[in-house]
Design a protein around this motif. Structure first.
Motif, PDB file in Angstrom:
ATOM      1  N   ASN A  27     -33.257 -47.639  42.348  1.00  0.00           N
ATOM      2  CA  ASN A  27     -32.099 -48.511  42.519  1.00  0.00           C
ATOM      3  C   ASN A  27     -32.468 -49.926  42.944  1.00  0.00           C
ATOM      4  O   ASN A  27     -31.597 -50.707  43.327  1.00  0.00           O
ATOM      5  CB  ASN A  27     -31.107 -47.872  43.493  1.00  0.00           C
ATOM      6  CG  ASN A  27     -30.419 -46.692  42.859  1.00  0.00           C
ATOM      7  OD1 ASN A  27     -29.802 -46.817  41.804  1.00  0.00           O
ATOM      8  ND2 ASN A  27     -30.546 -45.528  43.460  1.00  0.00           N
ATOM      9  N   ASP A  28     -33.739 -50.268  42.851  1.00  0.00           N
ATOM     10  CA  ASP A  28     -34.181 -51.639  43.096  1.00  0.00           C
ATOM     11  C   ASP A  28     -33.935 -52.428  41.813  1.00  0.00           C
ATOM     12  O   ASP A  28     -34.727 -52.364  40.862  1.00  0.00           O
ATOM     13  CB  ASP A  28     -35.656 -51.656  43.494  1.00  0.00           C
ATOM     14  CG  ASP A  28     -36.156 -53.042  43.876  1.00  0.00           C
ATOM     15  OD1 ASP A  28     -35.480 -54.052  43.542  1.00  0.00           O
ATOM     16  OD2 ASP A  28     -37.234 -53.124  44.490  1.00  0.00           O
ATOM     17  N   SER A  29     -32.859 -53.176  41.782  1.00  0.00           N
ATOM     18  CA  SER A  29     -32.436 -53.853  40.547  1.00  0.00           C
ATOM     19  C   SER A  29     -33.463 -54.871  40.052  1.00  0.00           C
ATOM     20  O   SER A  29     -33.457 -55.225  38.876  1.00  0.00           O
ATOM     21  CB  SER A  29     -31.072 -54.517  40.732  1.00  0.00           C
ATOM     22  OG  SER A  29     -31.133 -55.483  41.776  1.00  0.00           O
ATOM     23  N   ARG A  30     -34.373 -55.323  40.917  1.00  0.00           N
ATOM     24  CA  ARG A  30     -35.420 -56.262  40.477  1.00  0.00           C
ATOM     25  C   ARG A  30     -36.373 -55.605  39.483  1.00  0.00           C
ATOM     26  O   ARG A  30     -37.036 -56.295  38.711  1.00  0.00           O
ATOM     27  CB  ARG A  30     -36.213 -56.774  41.678  1.00  0.00           C
ATOM     28  CG  ARG A  30     -35.385 -57.600  42.654  1.00  0.00           C
ATOM     29  CD  ARG A  30     -36.154 -57.865  43.910  1.00  0.00           C
ATOM     30  NE  ARG A  30     -36.452 -56.577  44.563  1.00  0.00           N
ATOM     31  CZ  ARG A  30     -37.257 -56.443  45.608  1.00  0.00           C
ATOM     32  NH1 ARG A  30     -37.865 -57.494  46.114  1.00  0.00           N
ATOM     33  NH2 ARG A  30     -37.461 -55.256  46.146  1.00  0.00           N
ATOM     34  N   ARG A  33     -35.405 -54.132  34.616  1.00  0.00           N
ATOM     35  CA  ARG A  33     -35.751 -54.627  33.277  1.00  0.00           C
ATOM     36  C   ARG A  33     -37.095 -54.095  32.796  1.00  0.00           C
ATOM     37  O   ARG A  33     -37.341 -54.011  31.608  1.00  0.00           O
ATOM     38  CB  ARG A  33     -35.730 -56.143  33.231  1.00  0.00           C
ATOM     39  CG  ARG A  33     -36.755 -56.806  34.099  1.00  0.00           C
ATOM     40  CD  ARG A  33     -36.463 -58.287  34.168  1.00  0.00           C
ATOM     41  NE  ARG A  33     -37.321 -58.904  35.159  1.00  0.00           N
ATOM     42  CZ  ARG A  33     -38.073 -59.942  34.903  1.00  0.00           C
ATOM     43  NH1 ARG A  33     -38.079 -60.476  33.703  1.00  0.00           N
ATOM     44  NH2 ARG A  33     -38.815 -60.454  35.840  1.00  0.00           N
ATOM     45  N   TYR A  34     -37.981 -53.718  33.717  1.00  0.00           N
ATOM     46  CA  TYR A  34     -39.282 -53.188  33.305  1.00  0.00           C
ATOM     47  C   TYR A  34     -39.187 -51.742  32.860  1.00  0.00           C
ATOM     48  O   TYR A  34     -40.033 -51.256  32.136  1.00  0.00           O
ATOM     49  CB  TYR A  34     -40.310 -53.331  34.433  1.00  0.00           C
ATOM     50  CG  TYR A  34     -40.523 -54.775  34.823  1.00  0.00           C
ATOM     51  CD1 TYR A  34     -41.030 -55.695  33.911  1.00  0.00           C
ATOM     52  CD2 TYR A  34     -40.203 -55.222  36.094  1.00  0.00           C
ATOM     53  CE1 TYR A  34     -41.212 -57.025  34.261  1.00  0.00           C
ATOM     54  CE2 TYR A  34     -40.392 -56.546  36.450  1.00  0.00           C
ATOM     55  CZ  TYR A  34     -40.891 -57.438  35.530  1.00  0.00           C
ATOM     56  OH  TYR A  34     -41.065 -58.749  35.881  1.00  0.00           O
ATOM     57  N   GLY A  35     -38.162 -51.034  33.293  1.00  0.00           N
ATOM     58  CA  GLY A  35     -38.003 -49.639  32.919  1.00  0.00           C
ATOM     59  C   GLY A  35     -36.797 -49.379  32.039  1.00  0.00           C
ATOM     60  O   GLY A  35     -36.436 -48.240  31.813  1.00  0.00           O
ATOM     61  N   LEU A  38     -30.220 -49.654  33.184  1.00  0.00           N
ATOM     62  CA  LEU A  38     -29.044 -50.512  33.065  1.00  0.00           C
ATOM     63  C   LEU A  38     -28.072 -50.384  34.226  1.00  0.00           C
ATOM     64  O   LEU A  38     -27.172 -51.204  34.371  1.00  0.00           O
ATOM     65  CB  LEU A  38     -28.305 -50.182  31.763  1.00  0.00           C
ATOM     66  CG  LEU A  38     -29.109 -50.399  30.483  1.00  0.00           C
ATOM     67  CD1 LEU A  38     -28.318 -49.923  29.278  1.00  0.00           C
ATOM     68  CD2 LEU A  38     -29.498 -51.862  30.333  1.00  0.00           C
ATOM     69  N   ALA A  39     -28.234 -49.351  35.051  1.00  0.00           N
ATOM     70  CA  ALA A  39     -27.293 -49.119  36.138  1.00  0.00           C
ATOM     71  C   ALA A  39     -27.975 -48.313  37.239  1.00  0.00           C
ATOM     72  O   ALA A  39     -29.004 -47.666  36.997  1.00  0.00           O
ATOM     73  CB  ALA A  39     -26.075 -48.352  35.614  1.00  0.00           C
ATOM     74  N   PRO A  40     -27.401 -48.322  38.431  1.00  0.00           N
ATOM     75  CA  PRO A  40     -27.977 -47.546  39.529  1.00  0.00           C
ATOM     76  C   PRO A  40     -27.933 -46.044  39.246  1.00  0.00           C
ATOM     77  O   PRO A  40     -27.124 -45.575  38.445  1.00  0.00           O
ATOM     78  CB  PRO A  40     -27.083 -47.873  40.733  1.00  0.00           C
ATOM     79  CG  PRO A  40     -26.232 -49.014  40.327  1.00  0.00           C
ATOM     80  CD  PRO A  40     -26.217 -49.068  38.835  1.00  0.00           C
ATOM     81  N   TYR A  41     -28.834 -45.329  39.907  1.00  0.00           N
ATOM     82  CA  TYR A  41     -28.846 -43.866  39.835  1.00  0.00           C
ATOM     83  C   TYR A  41     -28.164 -43.305  41.074  1.00  0.00           C
ATOM     84  O   TYR A  41     -28.378 -43.787  42.188  1.00  0.00           O
ATOM     85  CB  TYR A  41     -30.286 -43.337  39.789  1.00  0.00           C
ATOM     86  CG  TYR A  41     -30.948 -43.491  38.451  1.00  0.00           C
ATOM     87  CD1 TYR A  41     -30.848 -42.489  37.490  1.00  0.00           C
ATOM     88  CD2 TYR A  41     -31.698 -44.621  38.150  1.00  0.00           C
ATOM     89  CE1 TYR A  41     -31.468 -42.624  36.259  1.00  0.00           C
ATOM     90  CE2 TYR A  41     -32.316 -44.762  36.919  1.00  0.00           C
ATOM     91  CZ  TYR A  41     -32.194 -43.757  35.986  1.00  0.00           C
ATOM     92  OH  TYR A  41     -32.806 -43.898  34.773  1.00  0.00           O
ATOM     93  N   ILE A 157     -37.791 -58.356  26.106  1.00  0.00           N
ATOM     94  CA  ILE A 157     -37.026 -57.998  27.312  1.00  0.00           C
ATOM     95  C   ILE A 157     -36.189 -59.190  27.736  1.00  0.00           C
ATOM     96  O   ILE A 157     -36.695 -60.294  27.902  1.00  0.00           O
ATOM     97  CB  ILE A 157     -37.968 -57.620  28.477  1.00  0.00           C
ATOM     98  CG1 ILE A 157     -38.773 -56.373  28.164  1.00  0.00           C
ATOM     99  CG2 ILE A 157     -37.170 -57.402  29.764  1.00  0.00           C
ATOM    100  CD1 ILE A 157     -39.774 -56.024  29.253  1.00  0.00           C
ATOM    101  N   LYS A 158     -34.919 -58.924  27.956  1.00  0.00           N
ATOM    102  CA  LYS A 158     -34.036 -60.000  28.418  1.00  0.00           C
ATOM    103  C   LYS A 158     -34.118 -60.096  29.938  1.00  0.00           C
ATOM    104  O   LYS A 158     -34.019 -59.100  30.640  1.00  0.00           O
ATOM    105  CB  LYS A 158     -32.602 -59.733  27.985  1.00  0.00           C
ATOM    106  CG  LYS A 158     -31.667 -60.854  28.327  1.00  0.00           C
ATOM    107  CD  LYS A 158     -30.293 -60.641  27.765  1.00  0.00           C
ATOM    108  CE  LYS A 158     -29.406 -61.754  28.249  1.00  0.00           C
ATOM    109  NZ  LYS A 158     -28.691 -62.437  27.275  1.00  0.00           N
ATOM    110  N   ASN A 159     -34.307 -61.324  30.419  1.00  0.00           N
ATOM    111  CA  ASN A 159     -34.246 -61.550  31.858  1.00  0.00           C
ATOM    112  C   ASN A 159     -32.950 -62.281  32.177  1.00  0.00           C
ATOM    113  O   ASN A 159     -32.050 -62.325  31.336  1.00  0.00           O
ATOM    114  CB  ASN A 159     -35.494 -62.291  32.354  1.00  0.00           C
ATOM    115  CG  ASN A 159     -35.657 -63.669  31.737  1.00  0.00           C
ATOM    116  OD1 ASN A 159     -34.684 -64.334  31.366  1.00  0.00           O
ATOM    117  ND2 ASN A 159     -36.895 -64.108  31.619  1.00  0.00           N
TER     118      ASN A 159
END
Length: 178
Positions: A27-30, A33-35, A38-41, A157-159
């Motif tokens: 849940n570390d939103s930073r 994008r690497y994994g 799209l949303a928290p677990y 990858i979109k940042n």
């Protein structure tokens, strides 16, 4: 020396006690994008994931192992084999190390252990990783562990403001090791 451990690091199976760490890391939103997250677990979904982790890699086509720093008996990260393809003898690889344990060589040790497992035990021909061109520490990690850039995926990858290029990093098993 036992498989999946050395003097410093042990790679072990997931345990129910790992729920809080996985919840924090996933849940570390930073890192999303690497994994491709799209949303928290939720804790519920992670508990189900932990329950399914008992399936072997041939059934689930993936394997997540926890990285343990033996001297401190501290779980410091995860290493994953995913998209396991036994027919073509390959798997993707991903690694996450808790911020507090970075820059100590632990990720390289974990990659060496999972490489030995992949090549010598699973008898894979290759492992590969998708690494953002902007993620210089990861590019340096994989390059230092012998991975070669097999190609560059442009604008992959979109940042927050634009797109990033991604390297396809590949490690082929040396002759005679499998």
């Amino acid at each position: 020396m036992k498989l999946l451990e050395n003097e410093t690091v042990q790679l072990r199976a997931l345990e129910p006690e790992d729920l809080d760490l996985l919840y924090r890391w996933e849940n570390d939103s930073r890192l999303w994008r690497y994994g491709s997250t799209l949303a928290p677990y939720s804790r519920f979904s992670l508990k189900a994931y932990l329950s399914d982790a008992r399936l072997d890699i041939f059934q689930s086509r993936q394997l997540r192992l926890m990285i343990v720093l033996k001297a401190e008996n501290a779980t410091v990260g995860t290493v994953d084999l995913y998209d396991f393809d036994p027919m073509n003898e390959r798997a993707g690889i991903g690694i996450l190390l808790d911020e507090r344990y970075r820059h100590r060589g632990l990720a390289a040790e974990a990659l060496a252990l999972i490489r030995e497992y992949a090549f010598c035990f699973l008898r894979l021909k290759q492992v590969y990783a998708y690494v953002s061109e902007c993620n210089e520490p990861s590019v340096k990690l994989f390059t230092g562990c012998g991975y070669k850039a097999a190609g560059k995926l442009v604008a992959w990858i979109k940042n927050e403001t634009d797109f990033e290029n991604v390297y396809l990093m590949q490690l082929i098993a040396p002759s005679g090791i499998r």
